[in-house]
Design a protein around this motif. Structure first.
Motif, PDB file in Angstrom:
ATOM      1  N   ASP A 233       0.858  -1.190   0.000  1.00 41.55           N
ATOM      2  CA  ASP A 233       0.000   0.000   0.000  1.00 41.55           C
ATOM      3  C   ASP A 233       0.895   1.242   0.000  1.00 41.55           C
ATOM      4  N   ASN A 234       0.299   2.411  -0.182  1.00 47.48           N
ATOM      5  CA  ASN A 234       1.127   3.608  -0.377  1.00 47.48           C
ATOM      6  C   ASN A 234       1.986   3.954   0.830  1.00 47.48           C
ATOM      7  N   TYR A 235       1.553   3.553   2.026  1.00 41.72           N
ATOM      8  CA  TYR A 235       2.368   3.807   3.217  1.00 41.72           C
ATOM      9  C   TYR A 235       3.621   2.930   3.215  1.00 41.72           C
ATOM     10  N   THR A 238       6.067   3.992   0.547  1.00 43.28           N
ATOM     11  CA  THR A 238       6.798   5.188   0.956  1.00 43.28           C
ATOM     12  C   THR A 238       7.890   4.850   1.967  1.00 43.28           C
ATOM     13  N   LYS A 349       2.332   8.761  -9.596  1.00 42.76           N
ATOM     14  CA  LYS A 349       1.220   7.815  -9.592  1.00 42.76           C
ATOM     15  C   LYS A 349       1.003   7.206 -10.969  1.00 42.76           C
ATOM     16  N   ASP A 423      -3.069   6.021  -6.358  1.00 42.16           N
ATOM     17  CA  ASP A 423      -3.357   6.571  -5.034  1.00 42.16           C
ATOM     18  C   ASP A 423      -2.128   7.187  -4.379  1.00 42.16           C
ATOM     19  N   LEU A 424      -1.371   7.969  -5.125  1.00 45.50           N
ATOM     20  CA  LEU A 424      -0.196   8.647  -4.566  1.00 45.50           C
ATOM     21  C   LEU A 424      -0.586   9.430  -3.316  1.00 45.50           C
ATOM     22  N   ARG A 425       0.161   9.190  -2.230  1.00 45.03           N
ATOM     23  CA  ARG A 425      -0.066   9.931  -0.991  1.00 45.03           C
ATOM     24  C   ARG A 425       1.278  10.261  -0.367  1.00 45.03           C
ATOM     25  N   GLY A 431       6.556  10.399  -0.660  1.00 47.90           N
ATOM     26  CA  GLY A 431       5.269   9.824  -1.025  1.00 47.90           C
ATOM     27  C   GLY A 431       5.392   8.774  -2.103  1.00 47.90           C
ATOM     28  N   ALA A 432       4.363   7.954  -2.214  1.00 45.45           N
ATOM     29  CA  ALA A 432       4.332   6.907  -3.237  1.00 45.45           C
ATOM     30  C   ALA A 432       2.894   6.440  -3.415  1.00 45.45           C
ATOM     31  N   PRO A 433       2.580   5.896  -4.569  1.00 47.08           N
ATOM     32  CA  PRO A 433       1.316   5.194  -4.740  1.00 47.08           C
ATOM     33  C   PRO A 433       1.503   3.734  -4.329  1.00 47.08           C
ATOM     34  N   SER A 434       0.421   2.974  -4.273  1.00 49.30           N
ATOM     35  CA  SER A 434       0.533   1.534  -4.030  1.00 49.30           C
ATOM     36  C   SER A 434       1.212   0.872  -5.226  1.00 49.30           C
TER      37      SER A 434
END
Length: 445
Positions: A233-235, A238, A349, A423-425, A431-434
């Motif tokens: 996932d994006n977290y 990252t 993303k 879903d870049l966050r 930051g990163a997307p999934s």
């Protein structure tokens, strides 16, 4: 005393000195932190630090000193200490100060309404965030900490070559840790968000996400060891990208401390990945008109079409490589000299929704948390860390899993990315997307 007065006061102490160059950085800020627990204010901290630092250049030596006292005697002592530092440092022909340049206007960095927001309303943000989390589900039994923070800063940098930059910035953030319990099992979910303007910080979203993370892991089970497709996932994406970030800094490359050294132009990543550092990104945590040396910030593409496109430079490291600075000097505060760092560092993303990343996976893993990613080897890229997440079966997310570990190599992981989410966050300045990974070693029972 404002930053302009401070700069002029220190400048008067430097201009008569027999120096090859000088730089003054002055900053004034106001910070507020509120922490709530059980609908009471647990912590209330307010500070308004002001300080100034100087760097001086003489005979190839660069000296640095700072002062948080603005009385004349202390400022004179600061200048003398910087001169001693310059005289005792090993000379380097690449020690230099930035050339003057024009800066982009960025009025959006400053919320002129923030100061007018009553402190009671800011305290209420922390209290409201706690209430919202507890109201999501009766299985959310407690909130470990609900917090609101804000910072207002004004900074000016002036040097002997003609650089003169000044900007104001504001930032607000909130975070919460939720505890969910069921059948004797307890799980925690954490989330946060930030914005440059008070009105743009929505605590409802933070509460919903934190509660969902805690609730989603209830009933987590163990799984057998397997090598399988994985979705980060994006977290988590990252967190892993953060370990790779220092490898793009020219200082680490030139000192042989980067796993990317000597590999510019090589195919190191999946072709669909683009890695960027952009100090001009709208609403970015690392956005500013200029860096810690007064060099205009910019967008730098570091990896494109799978190839290593370049590195990040400050003035010193750019000189050693024969290239201009990319505006990548940062500082942790007025008490530290400029050093190399990222601005807004991220993977761009893609076009696939999160659910689309699961399609076609017969049996795999969705990773939503990793523990100890900072222990990864920054030079080899090898890692072995604890993790948690969910099983993916026949293209669907099924049961939560715990007590697993993942192992591999960061470059190999980013080389095996086969799908990029939309879903870049950002989590702070990174930051990163999934991301969907073709195969990953997952250790279970």
């Amino acid at each position: 005393m404002n930053v302009d007065t401070i700069v002029e006061q220190v400048k008067s102490l430097l201009v008569s000195r027999p120096l090859d160059g000088w730089e003054i950085t002055a900053a004034a800020s106001r910070n507020l932190t509120v922490e709530a627990k059980e609908q009471k204010v647990d912590t209330f901290k307010c500070s308004a630090p002001t300080g100034v630092s100087v760097r001086v250049l003489k005979a190839g030596g660069m000296g640095f000193s700072f002062s948080t006292s603005l009385v004349d005697a202390d400022l004179e002592r600061m200048v003398e200490n910087a001169l001693v530092g310059a005289a005792t440092q090993t000379p380097d022909n690449c020690h230099a100060f930035a050339e003057p340049a024009s800066y982009r206007e960025m009025p959006e960095l400053f919320d002129d309404r923030l100061a007018a927001v009553a402190e009671e309303e800011k305290v209420e943000r922390a209290l409201l965030l706690e209430r919202l989390v507890l109201d999501v589900d009766p299985r959310i039994t407690k909130v470990r900490k609900s917090a609101f923070s804000e910072s207002t800063v004004m900074m000016r940098i002036v040097n002997s070559r003609g650089v003169d930059g000044c900007y104001r910035g504001t930032s607000v953030s909130a975070s919460v840790s939720a505890i969910a319990e069921e059948n004797g099992q307890s799980q925690m979910g954490w989330d946060f968000d930030f914005a440059t303007r008070f009105a743009d910080l929505t605590v409802e979203n933070i509460a919903r996400r934190a509660a969902a993370k805690a609730l989603g892991l209830l009933g987590a089970t163990t799984i057998p060891t397997m090598r399988c497709p994985a979705v980060l996932d994006n977290y988590v994406a990252t967190e892993i990208l953060e370990v790779l970030a220092p490898a793009f800094l020219a200082e680490n490359v030139q000192k042989g401390k980067s796993l990317l050294a000597g590999k510019q132009g090589e195919l190191l990543f999946a072709p669909l990945l683009r890695i960027v550092d952009d100090g001009t990104l709208p609403d970015g945590a690392g956005t500013a008109p200029f860096d810690a040396e007064g060099v205009p910030k910019r967008r730098t593409v570091l990896a494109e079409d799978g190839r290593l496109a370049g590195f990040l430079y400050d003035t010193l490291r750019g000189c050693k490589a024969g290239v201009p600075s990319t505006g990548s000097a940062v500082r942790g505060g007025i008490k530290s000299p400029p050093h190399m760092g990222v601005s807004n560092f991220f993977i761009e993303k893609g076009g696939t929704p999160l659910a689309g990343l699961f399609e076609g996976i017969e049996r795999g893993i969705l990773l939503t948390d990793v523990m100890g990613m900072h222990t990864a080897n920054p030079i080899s890229g090898d890692f072995s860390v604890g993790a948690a997440g969910f099983l993916i079966e026949k293209g669907k997310v099924t049961v939560p899993v715990k007590g697993i570990a993942i192992a591999g190599n960061i470059l190999e992981l980013f080389r095996s990315v086969e799908m990029v989410g939309d879903d870049l966050r950002f989590f702070g300045a990174l930051g990163a997307p999934s991301l969907r990974i073709a195969a990953l070693d997952v250790s279970g029972e």
